[in-house]
Design an enzyme around this catalytic site. Structure first.
Site, PDB file in Angstrom:
ATOM      1  N   ASP A 400      41.292  27.177  40.267  1.00 28.72           N
ATOM      2  CA  ASP A 400      40.960  28.456  39.649  1.00 28.72           C
ATOM      3  C   ASP A 400      41.984  28.733  38.545  1.00 28.72           C
ATOM      4  O   ASP A 400      42.583  27.799  37.986  1.00 28.72           O
ATOM      5  CB  ASP A 400      40.913  29.561  40.715  1.00 28.72           C
ATOM      6  CG  ASP A 400      39.974  30.695  40.341  1.00 28.72           C
ATOM      7  OD1 ASP A 400      40.388  31.571  39.553  1.00 28.72           O
ATOM      8  OD2 ASP A 400      38.823  30.719  40.834  1.00 28.72           O
ATOM      9  N   ASP A 401      42.242  30.000  38.271  1.00 27.10           N
ATOM     10  CA  ASP A 401      43.107  30.390  37.161  1.00 27.10           C
ATOM     11  C   ASP A 401      44.533  29.861  37.355  1.00 27.10           C
ATOM     12  O   ASP A 401      44.941  29.569  38.474  1.00 27.10           O
ATOM     13  CB  ASP A 401      43.127  31.925  37.104  1.00 27.10           C
ATOM     14  CG  ASP A 401      43.475  32.443  35.731  1.00 27.10           C
ATOM     15  OD1 ASP A 401      43.753  31.624  34.839  1.00 27.10           O
ATOM     16  OD2 ASP A 401      43.454  33.676  35.550  1.00 27.10           O
ATOM     17  N   ASP A 476      34.869  32.861  33.573  1.00 28.05           N
ATOM     18  CA  ASP A 476      35.150  34.222  34.034  1.00 28.05           C
ATOM     19  C   ASP A 476      35.314  35.201  32.857  1.00 28.05           C
ATOM     20  O   ASP A 476      36.229  35.069  32.050  1.00 28.05           O
ATOM     21  CB  ASP A 476      36.431  34.150  34.884  1.00 28.05           C
ATOM     22  CG  ASP A 476      36.751  35.449  35.562  1.00 28.05           C
ATOM     23  OD1 ASP A 476      36.009  36.427  35.369  1.00 28.05           O
ATOM     24  OD2 ASP A 476      37.758  35.486  36.284  1.00 28.05           O
ATOM     25  N   ASP A 543      35.241  40.899  42.985  1.00 24.97           N
ATOM     26  CA  ASP A 543      35.939  39.974  43.887  1.00 24.97           C
ATOM     27  C   ASP A 543      35.847  40.403  45.348  1.00 24.97           C
ATOM     28  O   ASP A 543      35.974  41.582  45.676  1.00 24.97           O
ATOM     29  CB  ASP A 543      37.426  39.914  43.524  1.00 24.97           C
ATOM     30  CG  ASP A 543      37.645  39.137  42.254  1.00 24.97           C
ATOM     31  OD1 ASP A 543      36.673  38.926  41.513  1.00 24.97           O
ATOM     32  OD2 ASP A 543      38.794  38.748  42.003  1.00 24.97           O
TER      33      ASP A 543
HETATM   34  C1  GAL Z   1      38.706  37.187  38.671  1.00 23.68           C
HETATM   35  C2  GAL Z   1      37.687  36.366  39.415  1.00 23.68           C
HETATM   36  C3  GAL Z   1      38.392  35.712  40.588  1.00 23.68           C
HETATM   37  C4  GAL Z   1      39.491  34.807  40.047  1.00 23.68           C
HETATM   38  C5  GAL Z   1      40.423  35.585  39.121  1.00 23.68           C
HETATM   39  C6  GAL Z   1      41.413  34.669  38.400  1.00 23.68           C
HETATM   40  O1  GAL Z   1      38.076  37.837  37.615  1.00 23.68           O
HETATM   41  O2  GAL Z   1      36.621  37.173  39.846  1.00 23.68           O
HETATM   42  O3  GAL Z   1      37.476  35.006  41.383  1.00 23.68           O
HETATM   43  O4  GAL Z   1      38.903  33.733  39.359  1.00 23.68           O
HETATM   44  O5  GAL Z   1      39.708  36.321  38.152  1.00 23.68           O
HETATM   45  O6  GAL Z   1      42.314  35.351  37.588  1.00 23.68           O
END
Ligand code: GAL
Length: 728
Positions: A400-401, A476, A543
């Site tokens: 992920d991020d 995202d 989330d």
């Molecule tokens: C949110 C997203 C999460 C995660 C996060 C990372 O916007 O809904 O699942 O990816 O960013 O910063």
């Protein structure tokens, strides 16, 4: 006079659901005498971005209310009143008649800088003798709000209330299993003043709901001295139903113990195929697939009629190669170990569609948040293999991020930060194991974690992903919100579609299949156009977090009616799984969902044909979580090749029934009890609503056992599920 309030009962002011509002930051708005002519009425049960307030950082709310002296009269705690404001996205300061009474999070100008605390429930207490309160007269509650990322503003479906707590409201009951296997029940009290009452303890059988034993205990509890009853023996498969009754008011607090109980029977030692027997790939794209087979290792894999162009790794069952021509290719795969042999007829469909069944795998976010590293990804991927999850079809490994460097390379290509030494090597290793590799970015300049997004570099990024061997992109919205707010057509759906269509086209140009996962929290009814931008799944909500409140809202409330939009190749995504050790940071903890809530979670996600991305640290999986995730009959519902998502067929108070047809002609049915009390439910009472006349067979999917077709009365614990497969 602005928005007022009515006195509901002496202990509470009835919920206030609207306020005066204006954009912009001005501390004068805290003052009682502020001239409100420029303010307008706004709903405070919904975020401001739902009400045409877009791209706004600061906003102020003002609520006028009468606080009657009768509110505190005769209460256990006449010495303070409590303002309950609920959620505020992201930071707030609250003033009562000009005096600051509470603050949560950090404003950008604060010493510690911006700190979002949207998920914290705001409850601010004010002493009854505080001069700021104007008893029996007009009061102004002014809320200064900073929004770092949309939604934004106050949003609490219950509205704002003012309450005076009673002693019994400070009471909670907890329980735990000691080293000796015995249970201890504790009556806690948030307040110093002792509360006295009776604790009743019932031991209940989890499957039948039968009460096995019952005892009562006189208990006194204060903050410093909780009431403890210990050394309670329980039998396996039972739980404790607990009730504390306050001597003075006669009011009850109820709770139950939550022992972790495993329902999934152990898998046989001989090989067993656990996954759907089809796989979609585009012509010429590399095939990365691993046959999901449980059973003792070592195991060997083979096929005598593999289509030309494909090879199978005999040791781990990884299928690789590519097929240039469109069409269906059917072959037989054989898995053999010391205990026996199993075979499966398997079809590869070479065409335009990928993700013929929902993706299963792992994502780093719900455990590591922004502290993800390559090592942590590798350790979860290794555990995916070692702990047997890959044998059940979990195959995506998604970062992920927080993998991105602070700046792009001089040629504009995206660069990784020091935590990710080599994406290409990581991808090659995963592919060698037959697993798939996922990554994260944003159509904005910045991601949610303020890392670099893909804005103005979309094609370059798609090409880089191809060179690293990426098989999945989570895209995202986040930073794109700033750009979107300035667009002239921002009210129109096309403005939401544009950035996703662009990346969708660039991903399609790559000579590999990249699962395209949209993450924009369900804005502009994404389910209606997600397939059009070539997406394979789309998040339908904000989330998720590991609480019942979040699971209930996202899983039950927000998914009803979405079934028509899902199907092979394109799925609704109610967000990642919240089981196992999660924490969104360096600090991981056990999911706060109870075992029953976790069974509900996985059953519901299976019914919803949802993406099944595990969000916990797999290297720390316990037996309970493994069994929860590796029930082949439960997973088969999620992976059913008809791909028809369940809808809510019955909504009867706290009982909800969701069902979906399966490819073998049978039907999966989840009977959920979302209420706080245990219930007995007879499925036959709902036959008409479900279109059932007669049952030919009934199978309990969690326990993998056949049940009677005539006795359909089931015990369903609070927040629990009976998950059935029936043939009609
Ligand atoms: C949110 C997203 C999460 C995660 C996060 C990372 O916007 O809904 O699942 O990816 O960013 O910063």
């Amino acid at each position: 006079m602005g928005v007022g309030s009515v006195l509901a009962s002496p202990a509470q002011i009835s919920p206030i659901k609207s306020a005066l509002f204006s954009e912009g930051d001005d501390m004068k708005k805290a003052a009682p005498a502020y001239n409100e002519s420029g303010m307008r009425i706004i709903d405070i049960t919904r975020p401001w971005s739902d009400q045409n307030v877009n791209g706004v950082d600061y906003g102020w709310y003002r609520i006028h209310l009468n606080i009657p002296k009768s509110l505190v009269k005769g209460k256990d705690f006449a010495d303070f009143i409590q303002f309950n404001l609920g959620h505020i996205d992201d930071v707030d300061e609250v003033y009562l008649n000009g005096k600051l009474i509470g603050k949560t999070g950090g404003m950008p100008g604060d010493a510690g800088g911006y700190q979002s605390k949207w998920s914290v429930n705001r409850q601010y207490a004010v002493k009854s003798n505080d001069k700021a309160i104007n008893w029996d007269g007009d009061n102004v509650l002014a809320v200064r709000c900073y929004n770092g990322n949309d939604p934004g503003g106050m949003f609490n479906a219950q509205g704002v209330t003012i309450t005076v707590p009673e002693l019994i409201e400070g009471v909670s009951i907890t329980s735990g299993t000691g080293k000796n296997g015995k249970e201890t029940v504790t009556v806690n009290n948030r307040y110093d003043k002792a509360v006295k009452g009776t604790l009743s303890i019932e031991e209940v059988d989890n499957e039948t709901g039968k009460v096995l034993s019952q005892t009562t205990h006189k208990v006194s509890a204060s903050a410093s001295k909780p009431g403890v009853v210990s050394n309670l023996a329980t039998s396996p498969g039972s739980f404790l139903r607990l009730k504390f009754t306050d001597d003075r008011t006669g009011k009850d607090v109820i709770a139950r113990s939550h022992p972790k109980f495993i329902l999934t029977p152990a898998a046989p030692a001989a090989p067993r195929f656990n996954t759907a027997a089809i796989y979609g790939v585009r012509p010429g794209s590399p095939v990365h697939y691993r046959f999901g087979v449980s059973g003792e290792r070592p195991m060997t894999f083979s096929s005598t009629n593999l289509p030309e162009g494909l090879t199978i790794n005999p040791e781990n069952g990884a299928l690789s190669g590519s097929l240039a021509k469109r069409g269906d290719y059917t072959f037989t795969v054989k898995a053999t170990n010391a205990k026996g042999t199993a075979e499966q007829k398997f079809t590869i469909k070479v065409g335009d569609k990928i993700a013929l069944t929902p993706p299963m795998g792992w994502n780093s976010w719900n455990c590591w948040g922004l502290s993800v590293t390559q090592d942590r990804v590798v350790s979860s991927a290794q555990a995916l293999i070692d702990k047997g999850l890959a044998d059940y079809g979990y195959s995506y490994v998604n970062i992920d991020d927080a993998w991105e460097a602070p700046e792009r390379n001089p040629d504009g290509t995206i660069a990784v930060n020091e935590k990710f030494p080599s994406m290409k090597e990581l991808g090659d290793w995963l592919h060698g194991e037959g697993l798939k590799f996922g990554i994260y970015s944003s159509p904005g300049d910045l991601t949610c974690g303020c890392y670099l997004g893909s804005l103005d570099h979309e094609l370059q990024d798609a090409e880089t992903y191809n060179s690293w061997g990426i098989d999945y992109l989570k895209y995202d919205w986040c930073g794109y919100g700033k750009k979107h707010a300035l667009e002239p057509d921002r009210q129109v759906t096309s403005s939401y579609i544009r950035p996703y269509m662009l990346m969708g086209e660039y991903l399609r140009r790559q000579p590999r299949d990249i699962f395209y996962s949209l993450c924009q929290y369900g804005m502009a009814d994404v389910w209606k156009w997600g397939e059009m931008v070539d997406a394979n799944s789309w998040r339908t909500t904000g989330d998720i977090t590991d609480t019942w409140e979040s699971l209930y809202d996202i899983g039950f409330n927000r998914q009803a009616g979405l079934a028509p939009y899902a199907g092979p190749g394109h799925w609704n995504d109610p967000d990642m799984l919240i089981v196992g050790k999660v924490g969104w940071s360096d600090n991981l903890r056990d999911s706060r969902l109870t075992p029953d809530e976790q069974y509900t979670h996985i059953a519901l996600w299976s019914l919803l044909a949802s993406d099944m991305l595990i969000g916990c640290d797999l290297s720390q999986l316990d037996d309970f979580t493994i069994n929860l995730l590796c029930n082949n009959e439960v997973n088969a519902v999620n992976q059913d090749i008809l791909g028809i998502q369940a809808d809510r067929d019955v909504l009867d108070g706290d009982i909800q029934i969701w069902s979906r047809p399966l490819s073998d002609g049978s039907r999966a049915i989840g009977i959920f009890n979302v209420g706080t009390t245990d219930r007995n439910v007879n499925l036959a009472d709902y036959f008409k609503q479900l279109g059932i006349t007669k049952l030919q067979s009934v199978r309990d999917l969690w326990r993998q056992k056949d049940l009677s077709t005539s006795d359909t009365d089931y015990f369903i614990p609070s927040h629990g599920v009976k998950f059935l497969k029936v043939s009609l």
